[in-house]
Design a protein around this motif. Structure first.
Motif, mmCIF file in Angstrom:
data_model
loop_
_atom_site.group_PDB
_atom_site.id
_atom_site.type_symbol
_atom_site.label_atom_id
_atom_site.label_comp_id
_atom_site.label_asym_id
_atom_site.label_seq_id
_atom_site.Cartn_x
_atom_site.Cartn_y
_atom_site.Cartn_z
ATOM 1 N N UNK A 19 27.880 -43.063 -16.504
ATOM 2 C CA UNK A 19 28.845 -43.398 -15.451
ATOM 3 C C UNK A 19 28.340 -43.060 -14.047
ATOM 4 N N UNK A 20 27.181 -42.418 -13.944
ATOM 5 C CA UNK A 20 26.563 -42.189 -12.638
ATOM 6 C C UNK A 20 25.777 -43.414 -12.176
ATOM 7 N N UNK A 21 25.647 -44.404 -13.031
ATOM 8 C CA UNK A 21 24.939 -45.626 -12.659
ATOM 9 C C UNK A 21 25.615 -46.280 -11.475
ATOM 10 N N UNK A 22 24.839 -46.524 -10.431
ATOM 11 C CA UNK A 22 25.412 -47.056 -9.202
ATOM 12 C C UNK A 22 24.287 -47.293 -8.190
ATOM 13 N N UNK A 23 24.645 -47.921 -7.087
ATOM 14 C CA UNK A 23 23.768 -47.943 -5.921
ATOM 15 C C UNK A 23 24.170 -46.763 -5.049
ATOM 16 N N UNK A 24 23.200 -45.959 -4.701
ATOM 17 C CA UNK A 24 23.444 -44.762 -3.902
ATOM 18 C C UNK A 24 23.008 -45.027 -2.451
ATOM 19 N N UNK A 25 23.909 -44.713 -1.544
ATOM 20 C CA UNK A 25 23.680 -44.958 -0.131
ATOM 21 C C UNK A 25 23.647 -43.633 0.621
ATOM 22 N N UNK A 26 22.717 -43.538 1.535
ATOM 23 C CA UNK A 26 22.627 -42.406 2.429
ATOM 24 C C UNK A 26 23.365 -42.754 3.717
ATOM 25 N N UNK A 27 24.019 -41.769 4.307
ATOM 26 C CA UNK A 27 24.706 -41.956 5.575
ATOM 27 C C UNK A 27 24.442 -40.759 6.468
ATOM 28 N N UNK A 28 24.392 -41.030 7.769
ATOM 29 C CA UNK A 28 24.161 -39.956 8.732
ATOM 30 C C UNK A 28 25.050 -40.158 9.940
ATOM 31 N N UNK A 29 25.724 -39.097 10.327
ATOM 32 C CA UNK A 29 26.527 -39.122 11.548
ATOM 33 C C UNK A 29 25.675 -38.566 12.674
ATOM 34 N N UNK A 30 25.375 -39.419 13.646
ATOM 35 C CA UNK A 30 24.548 -39.033 14.800
ATOM 36 C C UNK A 30 25.315 -39.395 16.051
ATOM 37 N N UNK A 31 25.699 -38.383 16.824
ATOM 38 C CA UNK A 31 26.538 -38.662 17.973
ATOM 39 C C UNK A 31 27.832 -39.312 17.521
ATOM 40 N N UNK A 32 28.255 -40.376 18.206
ATOM 41 C CA UNK A 32 29.516 -41.019 17.847
ATOM 42 C C UNK A 32 29.391 -42.063 16.741
ATOM 43 N N UNK A 33 28.173 -42.265 16.223
ATOM 44 C CA UNK A 33 27.958 -43.350 15.277
ATOM 45 C C UNK A 33 27.578 -42.850 13.891
ATOM 46 N N UNK A 34 27.933 -43.701 12.918
ATOM 47 C CA UNK A 34 27.498 -43.490 11.542
ATOM 48 C C UNK A 34 26.426 -44.523 11.221
ATOM 49 N N UNK A 35 25.366 -44.064 10.577
ATOM 50 C CA UNK A 35 24.298 -44.950 10.159
ATOM 51 C C UNK A 35 24.207 -44.939 8.635
ATOM 52 N N UNK A 36 23.835 -46.095 8.089
ATOM 53 C CA UNK A 36 23.777 -46.232 6.638
ATOM 54 C C UNK A 36 22.408 -46.768 6.224
ATOM 55 N N UNK A 37 21.929 -46.307 5.081
ATOM 56 C CA UNK A 37 20.746 -46.876 4.478
ATOM 57 C C UNK A 37 21.103 -48.109 3.673
ATOM 58 N N UNK A 38 20.089 -48.764 3.154
ATOM 59 C CA UNK A 38 20.308 -49.988 2.389
ATOM 60 C C UNK A 38 20.646 -49.721 0.930
ATOM 61 N N UNK A 39 20.459 -48.495 0.497
ATOM 62 C CA UNK A 39 20.827 -48.140 -0.871
ATOM 63 C C UNK A 39 19.649 -48.122 -1.829
ATOM 64 N N UNK A 40 19.796 -47.311 -2.861
ATOM 65 C CA UNK A 40 18.796 -47.241 -3.921
ATOM 66 C C UNK A 40 19.523 -47.222 -5.266
ATOM 67 N N UNK A 41 19.019 -48.004 -6.205
ATOM 68 C CA UNK A 41 19.698 -48.149 -7.495
ATOM 69 C C UNK A 41 19.352 -46.984 -8.412
ATOM 70 N N UNK A 42 20.374 -46.430 -9.021
ATOM 71 C CA UNK A 42 20.215 -45.416 -10.061
ATOM 72 C C UNK A 42 20.873 -45.961 -11.321
#
Length: 115
Positions: free
Chosen positions: A88-111
């Motif tokens: 049940x951990x199978x998913x696309x995992x995304x990284x996110x970072x809050x920098x200043x007033x913005x949130x940034x996201x990665x494109x994801x990696x499959x697990x």
């Protein structure tokens, strides 16, 4: 423009481990909060774990005790150590970072965790 690049996903058997990494392309910006999220097909994106710049962590209920989030501030990188993986951990995992007033996201990696 900050880019986040994830790595470390793959196929693993149930009970196994993986470590995900996410590096920010710009080291001159400080990340206030790092997060790992995941989204399985047909499901909403959910928070897996987060960590603040002072090291305060938060985990989703389904991963507590199995996953550990950590950072290397010198490398502007966040890690997610995943142990005792379940199908049940199978998913696309995304990284996110809050920098200043913005949130940034990665494109994801499959697990993918096989039973």
């Amino acid at each position: 423009q900050v880019q986040l690049v994830e790595s470390g996903g793959g196929l693993v058997q149930a009970g196994g481990s993986l470590r995900l990494s996410c590096a920010a392309s710009e080291s001159r910006f400080s990340v206030h909060v790092w997060g790992w999220h995941r989204q399985a097909p047909g499901k909403q994106r959910e928070l897996v774990a987060s960590i603040t710049s002072v090291g305060s962590t938060n985990y989703g209920d389904s991963v507590k005790g199995r996953f550990t989030i950590s950072t290397d501030n010198a490398k502007n990188t966040v890690y997610l150590q995943m142990n005792s993986l379940k199908p049940e951990d199978t998913s696309v995992y995304y990284c996110a970072a809050a920098i200043g007033p913005r949130d940034y996201w990665g494109l994801g990696t499959q697990v993918t965790v096989s039973s």
